[in-house]
Design a protein around this motif. Sequence first.
Motif, PDB file in Angstrom:
ATOM      1  N   ASP A 189       0.860  -1.161  -0.113  1.00  0.00           N
ATOM      2  CA  ASP A 189      -0.030   0.030   0.030  1.00  0.00           C
ATOM      3  C   ASP A 189       1.004   1.284  -0.032  1.00  0.00           C
ATOM      4  O   ASP A 189       0.320   2.395  -0.719  1.00  0.00           O
ATOM      5  CB  ASP A 189      -0.806  -0.002   1.219  1.00  0.00           C
ATOM      6  CG  ASP A 189      -1.593   1.154   1.413  1.00  0.00           C
ATOM      7  OD1 ASP A 189      -2.744   1.176   0.939  1.00  0.00           O
ATOM      8  OD2 ASP A 189      -1.229   2.228   2.047  1.00  0.00           O
ATOM      9  N   SER A 190       2.004   1.201   0.748  1.00  0.00           N
ATOM     10  CA  SER A 190       2.796   2.379   0.696  1.00  0.00           C
ATOM     11  C   SER A 190       3.314   2.854  -0.508  1.00  0.00           C
ATOM     12  O   SER A 190       3.531   3.913  -0.958  1.00  0.00           O
ATOM     13  CB  SER A 190       4.125   2.089   1.853  1.00  0.00           C
ATOM     14  OG  SER A 190       4.785   0.954   1.205  1.00  0.00           O
ATOM     15  N   LYS A 191       3.810   2.034  -1.347  1.00  0.00           N
ATOM     16  CA  LYS A 191       4.378   2.237  -2.673  1.00  0.00           C
ATOM     17  C   LYS A 191       3.279   2.696  -3.744  1.00  0.00           C
ATOM     18  O   LYS A 191       3.176   3.700  -4.319  1.00  0.00           O
ATOM     19  CB  LYS A 191       5.154   0.874  -3.432  1.00  0.00           C
ATOM     20  CG  LYS A 191       6.317   0.701  -2.846  1.00  0.00           C
ATOM     21  CD  LYS A 191       6.932  -0.358  -3.860  1.00  0.00           C
ATOM     22  CE  LYS A 191       8.506  -0.603  -3.334  1.00  0.00           C
ATOM     23  NZ  LYS A 191       8.646  -0.946  -2.069  1.00  0.00           N
ATOM     24  N   MET A 192       1.933   2.165  -3.572  1.00  0.00           N
ATOM     25  CA  MET A 192       0.983   2.547  -4.216  1.00  0.00           C
ATOM     26  C   MET A 192       0.447   3.957  -4.093  1.00  0.00           C
ATOM     27  O   MET A 192       0.091   4.712  -4.897  1.00  0.00           O
ATOM     28  CB  MET A 192      -0.217   1.577  -4.140  1.00  0.00           C
ATOM     29  CG  MET A 192      -0.012   0.230  -4.659  1.00  0.00           C
ATOM     30  SD  MET A 192       0.353  -0.018  -6.347  1.00  0.00           S
ATOM     31  CE  MET A 192      -1.430   0.014  -7.144  1.00  0.00           C
ATOM     32  N   GLU A 193       0.403   4.455  -2.660  1.00  0.00           N
ATOM     33  CA  GLU A 193      -0.004   5.576  -2.312  1.00  0.00           C
ATOM     34  C   GLU A 193       0.953   6.660  -2.897  1.00  0.00           C
ATOM     35  O   GLU A 193       0.649   7.639  -3.318  1.00  0.00           O
ATOM     36  CB  GLU A 193      -0.191   5.621  -0.887  1.00  0.00           C
ATOM     37  CG  GLU A 193      -0.549   6.792  -0.296  1.00  0.00           C
ATOM     38  CD  GLU A 193      -0.554   7.062   1.208  1.00  0.00           C
ATOM     39  OE1 GLU A 193      -1.117   8.047   1.670  1.00  0.00           O
ATOM     40  OE2 GLU A 193      -0.119   6.320   1.898  1.00  0.00           O
ATOM     41  N   THR A 194       2.307   6.446  -2.629  1.00  0.00           N
ATOM     42  CA  THR A 194       3.389   7.352  -3.075  1.00  0.00           C
ATOM     43  C   THR A 194       3.288   7.588  -4.587  1.00  0.00           C
ATOM     44  O   THR A 194       3.325   8.635  -4.983  1.00  0.00           O
ATOM     45  CB  THR A 194       4.594   6.560  -2.657  1.00  0.00           C
ATOM     46  OG1 THR A 194       4.928   6.667  -1.273  1.00  0.00           O
ATOM     47  CG2 THR A 194       5.773   7.549  -3.509  1.00  0.00           C
ATOM     48  N   LEU A 195       2.943   6.489  -5.391  1.00  0.00           N
ATOM     49  CA  LEU A 195       2.950   6.695  -6.846  1.00  0.00           C
ATOM     50  C   LEU A 195       1.687   7.362  -7.164  1.00  0.00           C
ATOM     51  O   LEU A 195       1.857   8.305  -8.098  1.00  0.00           O
ATOM     52  CB  LEU A 195       2.864   5.256  -7.479  1.00  0.00           C
ATOM     53  CG  LEU A 195       3.969   4.412  -7.202  1.00  0.00           C
ATOM     54  CD1 LEU A 195       3.714   3.066  -7.905  1.00  0.00           C
ATOM     55  CD2 LEU A 195       5.100   5.044  -7.896  1.00  0.00           C
ATOM     56  N   ALA A 196       0.442   7.493  -6.720  1.00  0.00           N
ATOM     57  CA  ALA A 196      -0.526   8.174  -6.863  1.00  0.00           C
ATOM     58  C   ALA A 196      -0.586   9.551  -6.578  1.00  0.00           C
ATOM     59  O   ALA A 196      -0.861  10.528  -7.144  1.00  0.00           O
ATOM     60  CB  ALA A 196      -1.905   7.392  -6.158  1.00  0.00           C
ATOM     61  N   ASP A 197       0.040   9.896  -5.383  1.00  0.00           N
ATOM     62  CA  ASP A 197       0.054  11.082  -4.644  1.00  0.00           C
ATOM     63  C   ASP A 197       1.332  11.802  -5.642  1.00  0.00           C
ATOM     64  O   ASP A 197       0.944  13.040  -5.866  1.00  0.00           O
ATOM     65  CB  ASP A 197       0.870  10.944  -3.307  1.00  0.00           C
ATOM     66  CG  ASP A 197      -0.067  10.620  -2.355  1.00  0.00           C
ATOM     67  OD1 ASP A 197      -1.449  10.286  -2.639  1.00  0.00           O
ATOM     68  OD2 ASP A 197       0.100  10.395  -1.109  1.00  0.00           O
ATOM     69  N   LYS A 198       2.195  11.247  -6.036  1.00  0.00           N
ATOM     70  CA  LYS A 198       3.289  12.142  -6.871  1.00  0.00           C
ATOM     71  C   LYS A 198       3.023  12.274  -8.325  1.00  0.00           C
ATOM     72  O   LYS A 198       3.759  12.880  -8.871  1.00  0.00           O
ATOM     73  CB  LYS A 198       4.692  11.294  -6.590  1.00  0.00           C
ATOM     74  CG  LYS A 198       5.082  11.341  -5.017  1.00  0.00           C
ATOM     75  CD  LYS A 198       5.025  12.969  -4.765  1.00  0.00           C
ATOM     76  CE  LYS A 198       5.441  12.976  -3.074  1.00  0.00           C
ATOM     77  NZ  LYS A 198       5.330  14.204  -2.433  1.00  0.00           N
ATOM     78  N   GLY A 199       2.270  11.334  -8.948  1.00  0.00           N
ATOM     79  CA  GLY A 199       1.951  11.188 -10.211  1.00  0.00           C
ATOM     80  C   GLY A 199       0.526  11.822 -10.892  1.00  0.00           C
ATOM     81  O   GLY A 199       0.320  11.570 -11.659  1.00  0.00           O
ATOM     82  N   ASN A 200       0.344  12.866 -10.226  1.00  0.00           N
ATOM     83  CA  ASN A 200      -0.881  13.781 -10.617  1.00  0.00           C
ATOM     84  C   ASN A 200      -2.085  12.485 -10.834  1.00  0.00           C
ATOM     85  O   ASN A 200      -2.547  12.437 -12.003  1.00  0.00           O
ATOM     86  CB  ASN A 200      -0.667  14.597 -11.946  1.00  0.00           C
ATOM     87  CG  ASN A 200      -0.075  15.792 -11.585  1.00  0.00           C
ATOM     88  OD1 ASN A 200       0.138  16.041 -10.497  1.00  0.00           O
ATOM     89  ND2 ASN A 200       0.226  16.367 -12.781  1.00  0.00           N
ATOM     90  N   GLY A 201      -2.278  11.853  -9.872  1.00  0.00           N
ATOM     91  CA  GLY A 201      -3.352  10.572 -10.017  1.00  0.00           C
ATOM     92  C   GLY A 201      -4.213  10.425  -9.057  1.00  0.00           C
ATOM     93  O   GLY A 201      -4.106  11.024  -8.119  1.00  0.00           O
ATOM     94  N   ASN A 202      -4.809   9.336  -8.983  1.00  0.00           N
ATOM     95  CA  ASN A 202      -5.390   8.597  -8.030  1.00  0.00           C
ATOM     96  C   ASN A 202      -5.299   7.246  -7.576  1.00  0.00           C
ATOM     97  O   ASN A 202      -4.671   6.504  -8.295  1.00  0.00           O
ATOM     98  CB  ASN A 202      -7.119   8.995  -8.209  1.00  0.00           C
ATOM     99  CG  ASN A 202      -7.503   8.546  -9.686  1.00  0.00           C
ATOM    100  OD1 ASN A 202      -6.982   7.431 -10.179  1.00  0.00           O
ATOM    101  ND2 ASN A 202      -8.254   9.340 -10.337  1.00  0.00           N
TER     102      ASN A 202
END
Length: 609
Positions: free
Chosen positions: A389-402
């Motif tokens: 979950d930690s990686k998924m949250e980071t990717l979405a937060d930093k990638g202009n996404g959800n």
Amino acid sequence: MKNIIVVGLLLISGILYGQKKVSGTVIDENDGSPLPGVSVTVKNGIHQVITDLEGKYEVDVTPEDVLVFSFIGYETKEVQVGTNSVINVAMLAGGAELEEVVVVGYSSRKMGVAKRISGVFKRKNSAPAYDSQPIEFNTEGYNTIEENVFKDAIKNPLSTFSIDVDAASYSNVRRFLNNGQMPPKDAVRIEEMINYFDYDYSEPAKEDPFSINAEVSSAPWNQKHKLVHIGLQGKNIPVEDLPAVNLVFLVDVSGSMSDANKLPLLKSSFRMLTQQLRPQDRVAIVVYAGAAGVVLPSTSGDHKGKILKALNGLQSGGSTAGGEGIKLAYKVAKENFIEDGNNRVILATDGDFNVGESSDAQMQRLIEEKRDDGIFLTALGFGMGNYKDSKMETLADKGNGNYAYIDNILEAKKVLVSEFGGTLFTIAKDVKIQVEFNPAKVKAYRLIGYENRLLNDEDFNDDKKDAGELGAGHTVTALYEIIPFGVDSKFSPIDDLKYQKIEISQEAEGSDELLTVKLRYKDSRGSESKLIEKPLKDTSIKWADTSENFRWSAAIASFGMLLRQSEYVDDMNYQDVLELAQSAEGKDEQGYRAEFIHLLKSCMLMARN
């Protein structure tokens, strides 16, 4: 001719063995409400289905079969099929009073087929049962959450944060509870649980992409305190009016994805999304395991058969080169970029990257580099046991996404079909909220949730600072707990200063405003932010007169705080939350609120209030 023969043989087989379909509805015996998520299994067979949000199911059987109906917190029922074509079942709560449920870990068979290898399932008056396999540890990963504390309104008058429309935490928490486990504290992000649900806010006026709605009353867990509810409503845009999309499905096909709730569920999810595509939309498919590759070049939405064939051919195996996959997906998206369209990579994985760039910091830098190309990111999480979950949250937060967590096919339908526009079409980016509190009215305040979205006050006016995105039709809700001026509370933050005195201005003393909400946002393709302001007067509504929006969000916040064992919710228990939620269920056309109430009842059996 061959097809006719095959169909004929199937029909003859069905007649010989008496195969037929049985359907029905499963309800709660006590109140008659439908039960979603009930497992309906053919005893000693291979067929298993799950009831939908209306408690309905359909399954293939023979007259000799026995159907087994099971659901956490309810007595299991068995029904002989016989001549019945409709079997409705009423289930009684309380039959499975779990005392302890612990899943210890997961391992992998050869060829990457995952299996659960150890667990303890203990009912009252029974001995623990153990699998015969050796124990390994669960490797799921979550970012640490330090709960927001009260801040003095005189010394810290501003509260600044990025919006969060993600809802992954709620569906992940639901997965734990449906499996008979209390979730880890750090898996509970209260803002995501609140924002999982729709709220009935006013539509935006004029050209603004969203409206601001606000309400204040007493806090249900502390009557001395107030609760402020702030809600944003994104502009609804009909699907036919949405801009063309350029999508790249980035699919993890590594060995860890072979479980039924990973790659098979992922493929079913993307098949549903494919059916929503229009002729002007385009899709490419990139996969990664030990290496990354393109299995489908960018293809028009009117060639659904070609897209579905590529999806159906996906198989799992190998290690996980997540970084290489992301680079390739963004490259394909950029090569097929649609001007004035919606260009997006949809990453579907369990987040277990283990080859190449895999650390959170490395992945964050990689995504930050790519977002400047005008390509958004949607992260879809799947699976359990090794879920990151930690990686998924980071990717979405930093990638202009959800970010969404897909725990079952109904959640996939919610995210990719029912909320198609909100998930895939950004109407405003870098949306920031800054609340200024009137110290003449507010002694102290704390933001409930959003711990991972906090910003420095100066970041609000800095257009270079990244923030959250808002999709078409999406709602965003934030709650503040307030200690009113002059009220004594054990949570008052700090003592008065000895060497300096901060006075409240006459303007603040004479104002009837409790606070002012300010928002900054950029258009989806813009680089300069725009500002919206809305003051909220200190006109507290009686609890009985509050809106369903207010009471429902308060119920979910209370539930999240109880799961996190928060010090701020010591005057409330799960029964209080249940009564509060039932008072605010409302129309609930999609059945999500009813599902939460049933989930809460299951949780109560494990919580031992």
